[in-house]
Write an enzyme that holds these catalytic residues in place. Sequence first.
Site, PDB file in Angstrom:
ATOM      1  N   GLU A 460      -4.841  -2.517   0.603  1.00  0.00           N
ATOM      2  CA  GLU A 460      -5.855  -2.108  -0.375  1.00  0.00           C
ATOM      3  C   GLU A 460      -5.547  -0.737  -0.974  1.00  0.00           C
ATOM      4  O   GLU A 460      -6.001   0.291  -0.471  1.00  0.00           O
ATOM      5  CB  GLU A 460      -7.243  -2.077   0.268  1.00  0.00           C
ATOM      6  CG  GLU A 460      -8.345  -1.703  -0.722  1.00  0.00           C
ATOM      7  CD  GLU A 460      -9.723  -1.608  -0.079  1.00  0.00           C
ATOM      8  OE1 GLU A 460     -10.670  -1.194  -0.773  1.00  0.00           O
ATOM      9  OE2 GLU A 460      -9.846  -1.934   1.120  1.00  0.00           O
ATOM     10  N   LYS A 502      -5.782  -6.334  -1.979  1.00  0.00           N
ATOM     11  CA  LYS A 502      -7.136  -5.990  -2.398  1.00  0.00           C
ATOM     12  C   LYS A 502      -7.018  -4.782  -3.298  1.00  0.00           C
ATOM     13  O   LYS A 502      -6.479  -3.740  -2.896  1.00  0.00           O
ATOM     14  CB  LYS A 502      -8.028  -5.686  -1.195  1.00  0.00           C
ATOM     15  CG  LYS A 502      -9.465  -5.334  -1.585  1.00  0.00           C
ATOM     16  CD  LYS A 502     -10.392  -5.271  -0.372  1.00  0.00           C
ATOM     17  CE  LYS A 502     -11.813  -4.912  -0.774  1.00  0.00           C
ATOM     18  NZ  LYS A 502     -12.758  -4.932   0.363  1.00  0.00           N
ATOM     19  N   GLY A 545     -15.895  -1.272  -5.669  1.00  0.00           N
ATOM     20  CA  GLY A 545     -15.538   0.114  -5.962  1.00  0.00           C
ATOM     21  C   GLY A 545     -16.578   0.945  -6.665  1.00  0.00           C
ATOM     22  O   GLY A 545     -16.250   1.720  -7.568  1.00  0.00           O
TER      23      GLY A 545
END
Length: 614
Positions: A460, A502, A545
Amino acid sequence: MQSILIVGNITKDVYLRLDNRKNHFETDQNHIKWLDLAFDGTSHRYYSRVSIYGGTSISLEVLSRFGLNAEISDASATFIDGNFTTTDDKVVFRYILCQDNTVSYLAPSDIRETTWRIPESNPDWIYLDRSANITPKLANEILDFLKLSQNTKLAFYVERHTVQNANHIRALTERADLLISDVKLQHHHPNHIRIDNHYIEYKGQRVFWQLNERQDLMTHLASHLTIGASMLGALISGKDITDALLIARANVENSKLGSSSNLSTLEGMIGDDYYRVEKADPERNNTTEIEENARRLMTLGKGILAADESGGSIHKKFEGMNIPDDEAHRRDYRNIFFTTANLEDYVNGVILFDETARQKADNGKTFIEFLNDRGVMSGIKVDQGLENMENSDEKYTKGLDGLPMRLEEYYKLGARFAKWRAAFEYTDHSPTQAAIDLNAEILAEYAKDCQDAKIVPIVEPELVYDGDYPIEKNIEITGKILDKLFEEIKKKGVNLRACVLKVNMVLAGKKQEHQSTPEEVGQATARVLRDHVPHELAGVVFLSGGQSVQQATDNLQAVTNCGPFPWPVTFSYARALQDPALFAWKGDNSNADAAREAFRERLIANANALIKRR
């Protein structure tokens, strides 16, 4: 020219397009729209009626267009000059109700028995297609014929309602030279083509497919028949595995009922860079455990729930709502999500925090065991947070020390995937190449450690949304980060087929004056993914996010609309799924049912955003 005798049932499918402006529809608690067929003299109007031959006629059409000599057993039917005709009085009528992009079937309660007529000359192939009603009598007649005609090969499509352990089905399966199915088989077959609702797989190679906006006419029944016949026709015509898969995909995605493509047209289509196939390692006949787990984790149509907030993160959440930050409340909070009805219909996996992985569900099992029992894979956050780089205010993610031992323990607890986050903040002087390089090296080392422990790594890299930058800058930086990440991953020998990315969506920073529209986000994100992500990767998931709940869903829909992609693409959200439930719960378990419903609404909304709308 190869000859094929098709065994199955011809259907006459009558499509009625219902007009939701004139009819009575109800929406249930799952936000599914239903036609209310009240038997009170009410008229339910349709604005279009289309009658098309289906069932075995689809297989006949596809194989005939491939230039093969095909006919239907015990049926007076032909496909000549692009037209299907029949004088058969055994046609089964089905009524297919269409509303927007959904369908429902009105089919006879008694399935018509499929009949068989011994051919005058022995065919090269007998094809038992998906429409066949395979009785013991039919199976025995075909098996007896094959004993006499030993040069005739058998292709058998095992459909989902077939009882695989029945003796006559098992006998056909064992005799089949080519086996096609839309279900997982109970026994291994060396020549097995698997047709899933999202992919086609044969001998370790896989292609993804989707119907897009044409699904109102090309139903899943017709699409699977098209794929099965296309795979059979391509292989009989001498195509290799890769080309056969691509030809089947091109045919189902570009066909309409009654107008599939001929073989030469399809051969031209698969030269397009759009059509790609996932290739298995030629030195290995079977996929590894982590490859199979990666595929399960990326099953299309579902996402991943990120329930892995660290102690500091969850403390901020609870503190803002005056919820006591103790072990019991943290356990009850997680329990809301894991006990939500039909969770397994919307998520393939859940990322846990270390504490949560060791906590117990209401039935006394660990949360990992509880989720596994529901068919949801458990994962674990294994990084240990951010640390300043030497002589810099930029960050790297720590946690490599002792990681192999921790991964070994998590595997024993039942975790089968892990997650590691690297965060990049945008300023006038960052992220620097040094920060990108260091974090990419750490992510690659983590991924290799995971795979050595038989755990699927989610890598990620996140360009933090809370910044002041235009979407063009996000395109540039995210592309640079991904290039370096996959360079390091390949250096480490990480198996991309067992690795998931991710990543942030590509959009303007939250402090930017001009905020990106969903259409801009979809187009920019699709561009960056296609330009910088290797096609062998198991899949791509998005973090929310800091986007709002609705923004994350709208942007996911926009990305989906820019597909299809070479890999599965889905969501792995935390706040965008959990926040409505947290606000409903408020730390009081008497509100747990309301919290579950709020969570479920977000699951449904984001699962729906994985369906292409244009």
